[in-house]
Design an enzyme around this catalytic site. Structure first.
Site, PDB file in Angstrom:
ATOM      1  CE1 TYR A   1      -1.602  -0.973   4.659  1.00 45.45           C
ATOM      2  CE2 TYR A   1       0.627  -0.142   4.445  1.00 45.45           C
ATOM      3  CZ  TYR A   1      -0.387  -0.664   5.225  1.00 45.45           C
ATOM      4  OH  TYR A   1      -0.169  -0.862   6.563  1.00 45.45           O
ATOM      5  CD  GLU A   2      -0.053   5.131   2.158  1.00 35.00           C
ATOM      6  OE1 GLU A   2      -0.424   5.814   1.190  1.00 35.00           O
ATOM      7  OE2 GLU A   2      -0.573   5.216   3.282  1.00 35.00           O
ATOM      8  N   GLY A   3       1.136   2.768  -2.787  1.00 43.34           N
ATOM      9  CA  GLY A   3       1.876   2.534  -4.030  1.00 43.34           C
ATOM     10  C   GLY A   3       2.842   1.395  -3.820  1.00 43.34           C
TER      11      GLY A   3
END
Length: 605
Positions: free
Chosen positions: A412-414
């Site tokens: 997550y967060e890219g």
């Protein structure tokens, strides 16, 4: 010990660490925390040890109600609104203190860490950074106290890393009073107990998506329905659901910023989320190391505590080293952002604009940290499982859940792959805009490669003299490889993902290794070398591994983009730039670090 804000002359721009020398007195380290920050850290740790750690096993039983209850308690303590301005119910503290809270509140369990990050970060920040005065007054006081909880609805079944390709639609009503949102979102953290969602949708055929603040009342769902709780590898008590919108009415005044600015909002919220994710991985590492060394000191085999075996010492030393360097790099970048925000506010910008631009300036470092620290956490938990042996594989011991919870941080967060490509891509764009001069230093490296090398014997009598020279040489490696790739592929470089990934690994290792050395050098100067023996060892150990990683990744890049004489010249340059005059004794370094951790029975730095 208080610390001064860097002057305008001292401040570097994001990405400039690659081409400008940073002196140790310019960096902020965890040893620089003010008394107020230390009190905040103690307060957060006390809360975690009292309210969260004792319930660690309960978090594995999908107890979403427990997560919600503890989030409410965190709101009562003021932890949910650390960065929010006081006029909106927050504590109005700086970026470093915000990182400090995220760091120490996140160590006990990934479930609570995810709920906290999704709410106080991407669930609240878009309103704080992009909201109108009316929106901030209406929503922020509820979010900062824990009266309401927020979530962030960006990802769709067909739009993950390509966030701007979402299909969710927002249609303006005939009377122009509201939008009707229809679509599907997935992997939405806090969906099961949130009262507000930051939702991204497309208006008509706009090129870019638009952000909206969408209230959610379970008794009056307004066209919003939720899927079942997802069955996940880890973070079991973090509520994660699909969200379906069916002509959900959203007042026009709940649009965030301007029409079509949703992609910009999403990306900037993620920049903040990335560095805070790095922070959220730090105390998890500390607690894993402490659990591992506790077990290793207690577990006896062949009439000896396993902590005394070299194989276990090696693991403990590497785990401690990664945690120490991760701390150094995370707080270095956090203070750079805080200083940039302060300078912008001094120049007359609003708090909103200053924070937005301050974080955006260091987006490269945010991506670097997200990748490096999340992977260090995964490695740390993996070694924790190994130290526990068979017990590590058992759900009755703490390592099994720690390993599973750590896995999501690389996604997550890219994803880490996206962030690797982003940090190099952003650096190249900064160079093209003239914000970071890569061309001049890259040209000098090219001239150096074709010139006659110096055979003078350097003076390495000062502490870290050789290590700092190696860091400068590693920067030349990046300029050599990335410069050659840009020259060969130009604007098409982004299509060569494997080259970008190799270049990113070089960039990441440079920033992390340099941060560890600068932290230690600063503390040696003020506390004395004798007090920093283990820290010196960790800084040298990390750099040693960084040189090996950079050597391998640079070689991969060179033989992929160059041929013949050019390839031979670049490979000779690589050999020169990754050469030690005096190799450190790795076993001695590891033993020194491990003995400290073992004797104190905890992560002790």
């Amino acid at each position: 010990m208080s610390t001064q804000t860097n002057t305008k002359q001292d401040l570097i721009r994001g990405g400039q660490f690659l081409v400008k020398e940073t002196k140790s007195e310019q960096v902020f380290t965890p040893e620089d925390f003010t008394d107020e920050q230390k009190m905040m850290k103690d307060s957060v740790r006390e809360f975690v040890d009292r309210e969260i750690w004792p319930h660690k096993e309960e978090f594995e039983k999908k107890n979403y109600a427990l997560t919600e209850e503890l989030m409410r308690k965190a709101g009562e303590m003021g932890f949910l609104g650390v960065s929010v301005e006081e006029e909106y119910g927050g504590l109005g503290m700086g970026f470093v203190t915000t990182m400090l809270v995220v760091d120490h509140i996140s160590g006990a369990t990934g479930s609570f860490s995810t709920a906290f990050g999704a709410h106080s970060g991407i669930g609240t920040l878009p309103i704080s950074l992009y909201g109108t005065e009316e929106q901030k007054k209406k929503y922020l006081p509820k979010l900062t106290t824990g009266e309401w909880f927020g979530s962030y609805a960006l990802t769709e079944p067909g739009a993950g890393s390509d966030a701007n390709s979402g299909k969710t639609k927002a249609v303006l009503s005939e009377d122009g009073s509201h939008y009707k949102i229809t679509g599907q979102k997935m992997w939405i953290s806090n969906a099961g107990f949130c009262n507000l969602m930051i939702v991204f949708a497309r208006i008509e055929d706009d090129k870019n998506i638009t952000g909206f603040i969408v209230e959610y009342d379970r008794a009056n769902p307004n066209g919003i329905s939720l899927g079942e709780e997802e069955k996940k590898l880890g973070i079991h008590s973090s509520s994660t659901r699909q969200v379906f919108f069916n002509e959900t009415k959203v007042p026009v005044e709940n649009m965030l910023s301007e029409r079509g600015s949703g992609f910009k909002i999403a990306m900037n919220a993620l920049n903040v989320g990335r560095i805070k994710l790095a922070g959220a991985c730090l105390d998890a590492q500390r607690r894993v190391i402490t659990s591992a060394v506790n077990y290793a000191n207690e577990r006896v085999q062949f009439n000896t505590p396993i902590a005394q075996f070299g194989a276990i010492k090696s693991k403990l030393a590497e785990m401690a080293t990664s945690a120490y360097v991760g701390e150094a790099a995370s707080y270095r970048a956090a203070k750079d952002i805080e200083d940039r925000i302060a300078i912008r506010q001094e120049n007359g910008e609003s708090h909103q604009e200053a924070e937005l631009k301050g974080v955006e300036e260091f987006a490269i470092e945010c991506s670097i940290l997200k990748v490096a620290v999340s992977e260090d956490l995964q490695n740390c938990t993996d070694e924790g499982v190994q130290i526990f042996g068979g017990m590590g594989f058992s759900a009755d011991a703490p390592m099994e859940s720690a390993w599973r919870d750590a896995r999501i941080t690389r996604i997550y967060e890219g994803t880490n792959e996206i962030n690797r490509m982003l940090c190099v891509g952003m650096l190249v764009k900064k160079a093209m805009k003239g914000h970071v001069d890569l061309l001049g230093p890259a040209t000098k490296v090219g001239e150096e490669l074709t010139g006659i090398p110096s055979f003078d014997k350097p003076d390495y009598s000062e502490l870290f003299a050789e290590e700092k020279e190696i860091i400068q040489n590693l920067k030349k490696v990046f300029l050599m490889v990335a410069g050659s790739a840009v020259q060969k592929f130009g604007a098409e470089l982004e299509q060569h993902q494997q080259l970008l990934l190799a270049s990113a690994d070089i960039l990441i290792e440079i920033y992390m290794a340099e941060s560890g050395i600068l932290r230690t050098e600063k503390n040696v100067a003020r506390l004395g070398e004798e007090t920093q023996k283990e820290q010196i060892a960790m800084s040298k150990l990390y750099l040693y591994h960084a040189v090996d990683i950079i050597n391998a990744r640079a070689k991969e890049g060179i033989i992929s983009i160059a041929q013949g004489d050019e390839q031979r010249m670049m490979l000779m340059g690589l050999k020169r730039y990754t050469k030690y005059q005096n190799h450190p004794n790795i076993v001695e370094l590891r033993n020194l670090i491990a003995d400290k951790v073992i004797s104190e029975n905890k992560y002790s730095f």
